[in-house]
Design a protein around this motif. Structure first.
Motif: not given
Length: 231
Positions: A175, A179, A185, A189, A192, A212-213, A215-217, A219-220
């Motif tokens: 993480f 972010w 953010l 979160v 998701s 979620l992992k 999704t964050l990848k 999004w980043s």
């Protein structure tokens, strides 16, 4: 990849060849993924060992061969004692050259064997080594090997390693602290996590974290770009 190991017991030398191509040569019994042959004389019939290994055609693949070869390639690999047996040394050198092998054991001590005697009876030799071909060196970036110090036995241990370790494909998720400062953010979160998912409670939590992992990848990447190329 091919792996060759050599074991000696009394006067019988046993060579086991592991080859992914499972090729078979005349005079070698092949069972599954390995072939075995026995050499009864370490000096007269040792040439059979080199001939059998050469017939396997392993020079077409990346391969490594390590252990006690019971032969030296030159007088420089023996210190003290009588001169080395020339015929055995020449045949060993011919085998190395015919298969385009290289001795990668050029670090550490110069000699790998001692007769554990003192004074005028003392003898040192380089009998143990690791031989590789060019394809092995191309595949194993930064390959090195070293003769370590003898402690309890007449032979020294040998270690080989990669100086350049490839980056693993399954990199642990981390993480990023920056972010938190981004306004979207929290919404991302929550969206998701609230998305329905059917399973037992413990597996549901694990699946939500995995989702979620990913999704964050994404999004980043879309928000900050490729951070690996930014300093």
């Amino acid at each position: 990849m091919t792996r060759i190991s050599r074991e000696a017991e009394n006067t019988v030398n046993q060579v086991i060849v592991y080859d992914q191509s499972k090729e078979q040569a005349d005079g070698i019994s092949n069972e599954g993924e390995h072939a075995e042959c026995e050499i009864r004389s370490p000096y007269v019939q040792i040439r059979v060992l080199w001939e059998e290994l050469s017939l396997l055609g392993l020079t077409t693949e990346a391969w490594v061969m390590g252990g006690d070869f019971n032969a030296v390639t030159s007088t420089a690999e023996r210190k003290w004692g009588r001169l080395p047996y020339r015929t055995a040394g020449n045949e060993f050198v011919n085998f190395i050259n015919a298969n385009a092998l290289l001795d990668s054991t050029n670090l550490g001590f110069n000699f790998s064997w001692s007769n554990r005697r003192h004074g005028n009876s003392r003898m040192l030799q380089k009998l143990d080594r690791i031989l590789v071909n060019k394809k092995w060196l191309d595949a194993a970036t930064g390959w090195r090997s070293r003769i370590l110090q003898r402690r309890f036995y007449d032979h020294s241990p040998i270690i080989g390693w990669f100086t350049s370790i490839p980056k693993p494909h399954n990199i642990p998720f981390r993480f990023k602290t920056h972010w938190i400062k981004h306004e979207s953010l929290k919404v991302l979160v929550k969206k998701s996590w609230d998305e329905p998912l059917e399973d037992i409670p413990i597996r549901k939590t694990m699946k939500k974290l995995k989702r979620l992992k990913e999704t964050l990848k994404i999004w980043s990447w879309e928000t900050f770009g490729d951070l690996r190329n930014k300093k």
